[in-house]
Design an enzyme around this catalytic site. Structure first.
Site, PDB file in Angstrom:
ATOM      1  N   SER A   1      10.399  -7.663  -4.289  1.00 49.11           N
ATOM      2  CA  SER A   1       9.307  -7.006  -3.589  1.00 49.11           C
ATOM      3  C   SER A   1       8.488  -6.135  -4.159  1.00 49.11           C
ATOM      4  CB  SER A   1      10.055  -6.263  -2.395  1.00 49.11           C
ATOM      5  OG  SER A   1      10.795  -5.221  -2.696  1.00 49.11           O
TER       6      SER A   1
ATOM      7  N   SER B   1      14.734  -6.975  -6.143  1.00 46.01           N
ATOM      8  CA  SER B   1      13.453  -6.528  -6.037  1.00 46.01           C
ATOM      9  C   SER B   1      12.692  -5.848  -7.470  1.00 46.01           C
ATOM     10  CB  SER B   1      13.057  -5.823  -4.846  1.00 46.01           C
ATOM     11  OG  SER B   1      13.221  -6.738  -3.797  1.00 46.01           O
TER      12      SER B   1
ATOM     13  N   LYS C   1       5.917   2.630  -6.300  1.00 44.00           N
ATOM     14  CA  LYS C   1       5.876   1.481  -5.330  1.00 44.00           C
ATOM     15  C   LYS C   1       5.627   2.233  -4.054  1.00 44.00           C
ATOM     16  CE  LYS C   1       9.069  -2.227  -3.465  1.00 44.00           C
ATOM     17  NZ  LYS C   1      10.470  -2.629  -3.603  1.00 44.00           N
TER      18      LYS C   1
END
Lengths: 487, 100, 488
Positions: free
Chosen positions: C154, C178, C79
């Protein structure tokens, strides 16, 4: 000023920020350096790079505990680091890691010595709290460096600080100064900081308010920040006292404000008032867990603590038979106390060493604005000098004249005495001859002595000393003259 | 009853060094108001005597030995700087107005 | 278009049989990422050259018989809120435009030591604030099962990358769900370990007391493998737990007989939940009962306060964590700033998106003088109550099973106009972060062609039990083996 002080009582509280002498920073392993090129001593943590995290320095904690014990504080086994949030270029994270609701130490005190009517008196000054926090970086406004802007150097960002807050127990600039000197001495004696004010390692914020004599409520106070010399502290306090008194006399109110002192102009100016004061939004730092200290650890630090100034003072009185006053003066700094002990050991008569140090050595130091460990005078040399006097190989006066030289250039006293030809004149023949000459030249004075005016001998002695170039033993001169005059 | 006013939003924006245009400020006020209205749910709970949790999983205080490591190469330290002077960060003039 | 990549276990077999080289694997991952990018927008940047070089180095080691472990040479994605030395990190925000980190996150160091090859950085909601990647400054990612829908957030980009078979392992971060929610949205396994298991050093902080890094994989077995590399004490992170890390793969016995599954009644209320989701979760639990587990009803009484609690604590911490983005030392700086104040305000206002600004404002407000006790401190007290809920419930059961989300992945644009509505979709996931307990989401069914996730939560430090239950379930079902349709 004295008129002001008749009418108003001055209330002063001091906040001191002191650099701890750790090798690395409080929350990062960047080295603590002075005078390095900008940003040559920074890590991702110091720069507040994305993803960086703080890790607490064990030594800094130990130093905080020492400082707390040395000032009779309660050292708390549980304390919390909190974020103080505000924006400034030298504060890279946009917050300072400090301690707020739960500091590491509270409720201490120290004693300052004041000149009272009946001689020196001790006054206890409370210490509200001691907490740990990190220092900010530096902004450089020098046009040569930064043009029309400012240059930011984060070498200092993250250096460990203790913030030491006094109770508002101080009542004059002189007391403030005494408090600062004493505090500095204590911190140096427990080896937690060099507290070198020129290097910015010991900075003071002064909170000053006035109230009419007799009143118990506190007046509105102002805070003058970042004073880094005792002189500036006294000056800034003086300015505030005058300024506030003037306002109050005119029936106006003092506005709570934060001020900066400019040593160049000897003036203060307002940085910000309460209205535009920042809301720091303190909250416990979620990147750190509470600081939990084993009480056994606190005890260990207490046991291993270097001797504190007042402990040393008590010991000097009992062990060396010094007076309270003399002991106090000799323990104002650890360096001075250490010097005394080594010299006393080398010499053998502590009282004698004490006298010489308190009189001649301190005088010479004061004149040159030096600390004893900044001179070339060695304890052994002082002891040797005193022994020369004891053995009447040099007069006391000559010896005293040598002290400044030993301080400035060091050296061996015996060698110096030889070089300068300062050997005492003990040859009785020389003294005799000189005495005879002086008596013959001063028949009137001689007569007055024989008539009972003992004191006149001093004048005659003075002349004999002059004739012998000051090198005759005063005792021998006195005896010789007296003998001859009584005939 | 509104939980937050436009003035307060602007005060908070200033504290957070955010500039909001007039439409943005209005929108934020409405949205924050709705959120604060929702979180007021917590006032239903009696939390007397409950200690706040700062850290969900308790642990002993980690301490670091006081040994300096190698700092960053100064060039690396300022590599991302939008403006620099040598190895220092350059910003508009700082008026001595805050903590030192 | 290259085929979707297999699981770590499948790759290990293929590598040992020399059916494929690591260089080929990495090339395939890069090619597939590129091919799917227009449809999915899972990535913000690739690391092709270095990845190829590292893969070749791994092949060379392998030829000599030096294999560092199950991740050696394997293509992975991370990420884009995890820093890598010499690579950009954007956090999907304009405020970090141009930022290149001079240091590696600890997990990056660990991945590299294990020989894993990072092929690219995945998309996220800006600064990890969001549940759909619609808050990314660089456009949303899309769900491989239906590209009109969100992959969740997210960590949506990482989830999409694994679900679409680009890489077998991708890292995400989980602050309020997330990792787990995107895993549920895309039909893969997503795990949030116990708070403190994985170092946060180098994870760009959103909410420090809630953030945790974790893996996306196709199977629980792969997640166990990944966790062995990721977990462990880090002296650079003061919230990193000192406890030793078990060999999670050894815990996958396939046996759940006697294990007690707690079903918290507050999570099974019909209102506001898609009935298909509840049905799938019940069916999954029934499957585990057939495998020998027992169930009992438990209660997590303060569940309904979780969102309120989360949306006070997380923005408060975030407002402080994001203060460093000021245009002084890195990132976006507004042009021609008249003075310092102008520099700060304009740089930050230009650089941050609306959701980030909203949370900074909210967080600043709840910490400010006069409001701290009523809001922030109150939330921290409620947090204590939530923690106790879990401790008490888990005293009477071994794991807690719930739906991961109340509904299947929503359509892009459906919730983005209403922040509060978006927040409320986190209802099942936030409590685990607040309590610090581990949680995992595994696929357990479909509805309208979209995956449904089963969430398992457990005692702190007991990821092993969660993985054992998940793995046992996956031995008996094949939801996790289903793949989204290949794009035309």
């Amino acid at each position: 000023m004295s008129k002001v002080l008749e009418k108003y009582e001055v209330v002063i509280g001091l906040e001191v920020h002191v650099h701890l002498k750790t090798a690395s920073k409080l929350f990062s392993n960047a080295p603590v350096v002075y005078g390095a090129e900008p940003n040559h001593a920074v890590t991702p943590v110091c720069l507040a790079l994305p993803g960086s995290l703080p890790v607490l320095n064990a030594k800094a904690v130990e130093f905080a505990i020492r400082a707390g014990i040395a000032t009779h504080c309660e050292v708390h086994p549980h304390s919390v680091f909190a974020r103080k949030n505000y924006f400034y270029p030298d504060l890279p994270k946009g917050y300072q890691i400090s301690q707020y609701e739960e500091p590491i130490c509270t409720g201490g005190w120290l004693e300052i010595e004041l000149e009272g009517k009946g001689g020196p008196a001790l006054k206890r000054i409370g210490i509200t709290r001691i907490h740990m926090e990190e220092d900010a970086g530096k902004s450089i406004h020098d046009e040569a460096v930064a043009g029309t802007g400012s240059a930011v150097d984060l070498n200092r960002a993250g250096v460990p600080l203790l913030e030491i807050v006094s109770e508002p127990d101080l009542r004059s600039a002189a007391e403030a100064s005494a408090y600062l000197r004493t505090l500095r001495s204590i911190l140096r004696s427990v080896d937690v900081s060099e507290a070198d004010m020129e290097k910015g390692q010991f900075r003071c914020d002064a909170n000053v308010s006035l109230r009419r004599r007799g009143e118990t409520a506190f007046g509105t106070r102002t805070e003058t920040k970042n004073l880094n010399s005792f002189r500036f502290v006294e000056a800034a306090i003086g300015i505030e006292i005058e300024r506030q008194a003037k306002l109050l006399d005119a029936g106006q109110r003092v506005i709570q404000a934060t001020l900066l002192y400019d040593p160049g102009t000897n003036k203060t100016r307002v940085m910000r008032t309460k209205e535009n004061a920042d809301d720091y939004r303190y909250f416990p730092d979620p990147d750190l867990v509470p600081l939990v200290i084993d009480p056994a650890e606190i005890e260990r630090v207490r046991r291993e603590l270097p001797e504190l100034p007042d402990q040393k003072h008590a010991r000097f009185v009992s062990e060396y038979g010094l007076s309270d006053y003399d002991a106090r003066l000799l323990t104002t700094s650890r360096a001075l106390a250490d010097f005394f002990e080594r010299a006393a050991k080398a010499h053998g008569t502590p009282k004698s060493v004490a006298n010489w140090m308190l009189r001649d050595v301190l005088q010479a130091l004061k004149e040159r604005e030096l600390e004893i460990d900044q001179t070339k005078l060695e304890p052994g040399a002082l002891a040797a000098l005193l022994r020369l006097v004891d053995d009447a190989r040099v007069t006391a006066k000559s010896a005293r004249d040598l002290v400044p030289e030993l301080i400035e250039r060091g050296g061996d006293p015996a060698a110096l005495v030889r070089e300068r030809g300062l050997e005492a004149v003990s040859d009785t023949g020389v003294i005799d001859a000189a005495a005879d000459e002086v008596i013959a030249a001063n028949p009137e004075m001689a007569a007055r002595y024989r008539a009972g005016e003992d004191k006149i001998l001093n004048a005659l002695m003075g002349q004999v000393m002059k004739k012998t170039g000051g090198k005759a033993s005063p005792a021998a001169v006195q005896q010789t003259l007296a003998r001859k005059l009584r005939g | 009853m509104s939980r937050i006013t436009r003035e307060e939003v602007e005060r908070v924006a200033a504290l957070a060094r955010l500039h909001l245009g007039p439409d943005e400020a209005d929108r934020m006020t409405t949205q924050l108001d709705a959120i604060l209205d929702y979180v007021a749910l917590l006032s239903e709970i009696d939390t007397t005597g409950i200690a706040p949790t700062s850290h969900a999983v308790p642990m002993a205080t980690p301490l670091r030995e006081d040994r300096p490591g190698t700092p960053l190469d100064p060039e690396d330290a300022v590599r991302n700087a939008p403006a620099r002077e040598g190895t220092a960060f350059l910003v508009p003039k700082v008026i001595e107005g805050e903590e030192s | 278009m290259t085929a979707p990549v297999g699981t770590l276990a499948e790759l290990r077999a293929a590598l040992e049989a020399r059916r494929v080289s690591l260089r080929e694997l990495v090339d395939a991952a890069l090619a597939r990422a590129q091919a799917l990018e227009p449809k999915l927008h899972a990535f913000l940047g690739m690391r092709a050259e270095r990845a190829r070089a590292e893969a070749e180095a791994s092949d060379a080691r392998r030829a000599k018989g030096e294999v560092r472990g199950p991740l050696d040479g394997i293509p992975v994605a991370i990420k884009d809120n995890l820093v890598q030395r010499g690579e950009p990190t954007t956090c999907a925000s304009r405020i970090l435009e141009g930022f290149v980190s001079p240091y590696d996150a600890t997990i990056v160091t660990r991945l590299q030591a294990a020989g894993a090859v990072i092929v690219g950085r995945t998309n996220l909601d800006e600064f990890a604030m969001g549940s759909s990647t619609e808050n990314s400054a660089f456009g949303p990612s899309r769900n491989p099962w239906d590209t009109t829908r969100t992959p969740g957030g997210s960590s949506g980009g990482s989830a999409a990358a694994v679900a679409a078979g680009i890489v077998p392992l991708a890292l995400g971060s989980d602050t309020g769900g997330s990792i787990r929610q995107p895993a549920a949205c895309t039909g893969i396994v997503g795990m949030k370990p116990t708070y403190g298991r994985v170092s946060r050093y180098g994870l760009v902080a959103f909410a420090s007391s809630l953030d945790q890094i974790g893996p996306f994989t196709r199977t629980a077995a792969d997640a166990a493998t990944a966790l062995e590399v990721l977990c462990g004490h880090d002296p650079f992170d003061s919230t990193s737990l000192p406890e030793p890390v078990p060999q999670f793969s050894q815990a996958l016995t396939g046996d759940v007989s006697g294990l007690v599954i707690g079903l918290p009644k507050e999570y099974f209320v019909a209102e506001g939940v898609d009935p298909a989701v509840l049905a799938s979760v019940h069916a999954a639990v029934a499957e585990l009962e057939r495998a020998g587990a027992k169930t009992r009803e438990v209660s997590l009484p303060h569940t309904k306060y979780g969102i309120a609690c989360y949306y006070l604590i997380a923005p408060a911490e975030a407002s402080s964590n994001l203060a460093r983005y000021d245009g002084v030392r890195y990132g976006h700086r507004a042009k021609d700033a008249a003075n310092l104040s102008d520099l700060y305000c304009r740089s930050r206002s230009e650089g941050f998106g609306p959701e980030v600004k909203r949370r900074i404002l909210l967080g600043t407000y709840v910490l400010s003088a006069g409001y701290y006790d009523a809001y922030y401190r109150k939330a921290q007290q409620v947090r204590t109550l939530l923690r106790r809920d879990f401790e008490e419930a888990l005293a009477g059961c071994d794991v807690i099973a719930t739906p991961t989300t109340p509904e299947i992945a929503f359509r892009l644009g459906e919730k983005s106009g209403d922040p509060l509505r978006m927040y409320l979709s986190d209802v099942y996931t936030v409590s685990a972060n607040l309590a610090g307990v581990p949680g995992v989401s595994i696929p357990c069914g479909f509805h309208d062609g979209m995956p449904i996730g089963l969430q398992l939560m457990g005692r702190t430090l007991d990821e092993a039990t969660l993985l054992r239950v998940a793995d046992t379930y996956q031995r008996r079902t094949d939801w996790h083996a289903r793949r989204p349709p290949e794009p035309a």
